[in-house]
Design a protein around this motif. Structure first.
Motif, mmCIF file in Angstrom:
data_model
loop_
_atom_site.group_PDB
_atom_site.id
_atom_site.type_symbol
_atom_site.label_atom_id
_atom_site.label_comp_id
_atom_site.label_asym_id
_atom_site.label_seq_id
_atom_site.Cartn_x
_atom_site.Cartn_y
_atom_site.Cartn_z
ATOM 1 N N LEU A 54 0.830 -1.211 0.000
ATOM 2 C CA LEU A 54 0.000 0.000 0.000
ATOM 3 C C LEU A 54 0.861 1.256 0.000
ATOM 4 O O LEU A 54 0.566 2.228 -0.710
ATOM 5 C CB LEU A 54 -0.932 -0.013 1.209
ATOM 6 N N ASP A 55 1.935 1.242 0.779
ATOM 7 C CA ASP A 55 2.848 2.393 0.776
ATOM 8 C C ASP A 55 3.495 2.572 -0.592
ATOM 9 O O ASP A 55 3.709 3.705 -1.053
ATOM 10 C CB ASP A 55 3.925 2.217 1.845
ATOM 11 N N GLN A 56 3.800 1.459 -1.240
ATOM 12 C CA GLN A 56 4.428 1.540 -2.566
ATOM 13 C C GLN A 56 3.459 2.121 -3.591
ATOM 14 O O GLN A 56 3.841 2.938 -4.434
ATOM 15 C CB GLN A 56 4.890 0.152 -3.009
ATOM 16 N N ILE A 57 2.205 1.703 -3.519
ATOM 17 C CA ILE A 57 1.204 2.239 -4.452
ATOM 18 C C ILE A 57 1.081 3.748 -4.266
ATOM 19 O O ILE A 57 1.057 4.517 -5.243
ATOM 20 C CB ILE A 57 -0.149 1.535 -4.229
ATOM 21 N N ALA A 58 0.996 4.199 -3.011
ATOM 22 C CA ALA A 58 0.879 5.632 -2.739
ATOM 23 C C ALA A 58 2.101 6.387 -3.254
ATOM 24 O O ALA A 58 1.972 7.487 -3.824
ATOM 25 C CB ALA A 58 0.703 5.867 -1.239
ATOM 26 N N HIS A 106 4.716 10.057 -7.149
ATOM 27 C CA HIS A 106 5.887 10.386 -7.972
ATOM 28 C C HIS A 106 5.690 9.942 -9.423
ATOM 29 O O HIS A 106 6.671 9.690 -10.134
ATOM 30 C CB HIS A 106 7.139 9.722 -7.383
ATOM 31 N N ARG A 107 4.455 9.886 -9.835
ATOM 32 C CA ARG A 107 4.142 9.359 -11.159
ATOM 33 C C ARG A 107 4.916 10.079 -12.261
ATOM 34 O O ARG A 107 5.526 9.437 -13.120
ATOM 35 C CB ARG A 107 2.631 9.485 -11.416
ATOM 36 N N VAL A 159 3.530 3.596 -15.001
ATOM 37 C CA VAL A 159 2.644 3.821 -13.864
ATOM 38 C C VAL A 159 1.217 3.924 -14.388
ATOM 39 O O VAL A 159 0.905 4.829 -15.170
ATOM 40 C CB VAL A 159 3.025 5.099 -13.098
ATOM 41 N N SER A 160 0.370 3.003 -13.951
ATOM 42 C CA SER A 160 -1.032 3.009 -14.369
ATOM 43 C C SER A 160 -1.897 3.388 -13.176
ATOM 44 O O SER A 160 -2.166 2.537 -12.311
ATOM 45 C CB SER A 160 -1.445 1.638 -14.897
ATOM 46 N N PRO A 161 -2.341 4.641 -13.090
ATOM 47 C CA PRO A 161 -3.158 5.048 -11.935
ATOM 48 C C PRO A 161 -4.404 4.187 -11.757
ATOM 49 O O PRO A 161 -4.750 3.828 -10.621
ATOM 50 C CB PRO A 161 -3.512 6.499 -12.265
ATOM 51 N N ALA A 162 -5.071 3.838 -12.836
ATOM 52 C CA ALA A 162 -6.298 3.050 -12.711
ATOM 53 C C ALA A 162 -5.997 1.680 -12.107
ATOM 54 O O ALA A 162 -6.725 1.206 -11.211
ATOM 55 C CB ALA A 162 -6.957 2.901 -14.074
ATOM 56 N N ALA A 163 -4.931 1.019 -12.594
ATOM 57 C CA ALA A 163 -4.584 -0.306 -12.077
ATOM 58 C C ALA A 163 -4.147 -0.228 -10.614
ATOM 59 O O ALA A 163 -4.498 -1.090 -9.800
ATOM 60 C CB ALA A 163 -3.484 -0.925 -12.935
ATOM 61 N N LEU A 164 -3.375 0.809 -10.279
ATOM 62 C CA LEU A 164 -2.913 0.953 -8.898
ATOM 63 C C LEU A 164 -4.066 1.245 -7.947
ATOM 64 O O LEU A 164 -4.122 0.713 -6.834
ATOM 65 C CB LEU A 164 -1.857 2.057 -8.808
ATOM 66 N N GLU A 165 -4.991 2.086 -8.368
ATOM 67 C CA GLU A 165 -6.147 2.385 -7.520
ATOM 68 C C GLU A 165 -7.006 1.138 -7.310
ATOM 69 O O GLU A 165 -7.515 0.890 -6.199
ATOM 70 C CB GLU A 165 -6.991 3.491 -8.146
ATOM 71 N N ALA A 166 -7.163 0.338 -8.359
ATOM 72 C CA ALA A 166 -7.943 -0.889 -8.225
ATOM 73 C C ALA A 166 -7.248 -1.871 -7.277
ATOM 74 O O ALA A 166 -7.901 -2.528 -6.450
ATOM 75 C CB ALA A 166 -8.145 -1.529 -9.600
ATOM 76 N N ARG A 193 -5.161 -1.059 -4.869
ATOM 77 C CA ARG A 193 -5.261 -0.503 -3.519
ATOM 78 C C ARG A 193 -6.622 -0.823 -2.901
ATOM 79 O O ARG A 193 -6.706 -1.175 -1.727
ATOM 80 C CB ARG A 193 -5.013 1.006 -3.554
ATOM 81 N N GLU A 194 -7.651 -0.694 -3.694
ATOM 82 C CA GLU A 194 -8.999 -0.977 -3.185
ATOM 83 C C GLU A 194 -9.135 -2.445 -2.791
ATOM 84 O O GLU A 194 -9.758 -2.778 -1.770
ATOM 85 C CB GLU A 194 -10.035 -0.618 -4.250
ATOM 86 N N SER A 195 -8.503 -3.323 -3.562
ATOM 87 C CA SER A 195 -8.595 -4.758 -3.264
ATOM 88 C C SER A 195 -7.822 -5.134 -2.004
ATOM 89 O O SER A 195 -8.111 -6.160 -1.374
ATOM 90 C CB SER A 195 -8.070 -5.576 -4.449
ATOM 91 N N LEU A 196 -6.837 -4.308 -1.623
ATOM 92 C CA LEU A 196 -6.013 -4.601 -0.449
ATOM 93 C C LEU A 196 -6.528 -3.952 0.827
ATOM 94 O O LEU A 196 -6.074 -4.298 1.928
ATOM 95 C CB LEU A 196 -4.565 -4.136 -0.691
#
Length: 451
Positions: free
Chosen positions: A299-303, A308-309, A319-326, A328-331
């Motif tokens: 989670l810290d890595q995603i943030a 720093h995108r 860096v795919s914001p949509a994939a990372l947000e999804a 993060r939500e799953s975690l």
């Protein structure tokens, strides 16, 4: 002809007091006291790490009588070599031999608490080192009175040994687990003994890094900056060991930790193997360890990736914001200490290389300095071969670098030997290496003070 590397050999910026003592020092200190010293912590740690119970009292008695076989036996129980393998538990076990002696001196020998620091500094002075920043760590984090006595004594010895062209500084190490109470006591000590502020130039974070992310000391950095603004004459800077031993997390998170430590305001970063060792080599060192990390780290890595995108993408990191947000939500609902697993392939390894380049560029921009310790990294930091040592990657980058010996006694490799090793293994000539690194004095703590 003058040695172009001489300035690099006269300024030691990464060294720990206890690790400076040699086998001969230990024999001189313990030979006549071997039966009085409590060796239990060393024996237990050594048995846990190596599977056998040594008899240090017997070894020291024989060595003190001049038995060369006993001296060699002690060397095998103290000096950390490639044969010991990159195992911090084994390193700590061997270091425990010195700790037992040091504790005995502190408790039972008049003025004995001065012995380790005095010997460590004298070794540097006798080898032609003109400036040294000596660190020391007090291992009992709950013993705050002992913490103060230990560091006050070391600071007094450091102050008394100045002169004759030799200028030492002292850098107390703070516990990563609870730095603020120890820091408060250190500041109080300096207020009570303002003359010690002449030599106490900073604080250090060392010892076990795994499990202690840089974000855990943000409060300390805030307090330190406020205190420095209030009392500039007693200003302290921070030295931070990071990216040295990091098998508890992904390579991406290990790279991130180096950046986070620099962003906090660390003056210099110790080792940073995670930034210089090729990721393909890293994942092969201890099978599967980097495939897993706690959900909290992911989670810290995603943030961090999202924050720093732009810089990451400029460095070629996808860096795919949509994939990372999804993700993060799953975690979000999972136990933060549960392990998540993400395999490596060639594409991901190449992305880690680009992350390393991005963070090296960030360290250059922030003015942070990397302290590289060749023998320590080869023996303890799991760098498998000299040609793969991170120092070569650092030298090819724009980041400022200094060479240190770390623990010249337990590794049997003083600063001059470490500098010569870098010179012998790099593609640069001695003159080019000296020009690339510059005079390490420029990277000393409290640079405005006279060297």
């Amino acid at each position: 002809m003058p040695d172009p590397l001489a300035p690099l050999k006269r300024c030691e910026l990464h060294v720990h007091a206890g690790g400076c003592l040699s086998v001969e020092d230990l024999i001189e200190m313990a030979g006549g006291r071997a039966g009085d010293i409590d060796w239990s912590s060393f024996v237990e740690a050594f048995e846990a790490a190596y599977g056998r119970r040594p008899d240090p009292a017997a070894m020291f008695r024989r060595a003190a009588r001049g038995d060369p076989a006993a001296v060699e036996e002690l060397r095998r129980h103290f000096v950390f070599t490639e044969e010991d393998g990159p195992d911090f538990a084994r390193f700590s076990a061997k270091f425990g031999l010195l700790i037992c002696i040091g504790r005995h001196y502190m408790r039972h020998v008049p003025c004995g608490g001065r012995e380790v620091m005095g010997r460590a500094l004298d070794h540097h002075r006798s080898r032609g080192v003109r400036y040294v920043e000596m660190r020391a760590h007090y291992g009992r984090t709950s013993d705050l009175p002992g913490f103060v006595e230990f560091h006050r004594t070391n600071a007094e010895v450091t102050r008394q040994m100045r002169g004759g062209g030799f200028e030492p500084r002292y850098v107390p190490s703070l516990p990563r687990s609870s730095p603020l109470p120890a820091y408060d006591l250190l500041r109080r000590m300096m207020a009570d003994r303002p003359e010690l502020a002449e030599v106490v130039a900073g604080v250090d974070f060392c010892n076990v890094e795994e499990g202690f992310p840089p974000k855990g000391v943000r409060g300390l950095f805030r307090r330190l900056r406020a205190d420095n603004d209030t009392d500039p004459q007693a200003a302290l800077e921070v030295l931070y060991h990071v990216g040295e031993i990091y098998f508890d997390k992904s390579l991406e998170s290990a790279v991130r930790w180096c950046h986070e430590a620099a962003e906090l305001g660390s003056r210099r970063l110790g080792h940073c193997i995670a930034l210089g060792l090729d990721p393909e080599v890293s994942v092969q060192r201890r099978g599967g360890s980097h495939l897993r990390e706690p959900v909290a780290e992911r989670l810290d890595q995603i943030a961090w990736d999202l924050r720093h995108r732009r810089g990451l993408e400029d460095a070629g990191v996808e860096v795919s914001p949509a994939a990372l947000e999804a993700e993060r939500e799953s975690l979000r609902g999972r136990d933060r200490q549960a392990l998540c697993r993400r395999p490596y392939d060639d594409r991901r390894l190449e992305q880690v290389r680009r992350r390393q380049e991005f963070v090296l560029g960030e360290l250059t921009r922030l003015g942070a300095v990397v302290e590289s310790c060749p023998s320590s990294n080869l023996r303890l930091g799991s760098v498998p071969r000299p040609e793969l040592h991170p120092v070569h990657r650092f030298l090819d980058s724009g980041v400022d670098v200094v060479i240190g010996a770390d623990d010249p006694g337990i590794f049997e490799s003083p600063l001059a030997a470490e500098v010569d090793w870098v010179a012998a293994t790099t593609h640069l000539s001695d003159e080019a290496l000296a020009a690339r690194l510059g005079d390490p004095l420029q990277h000393r703590l409290r640079k405005g003070d006279p060297p």
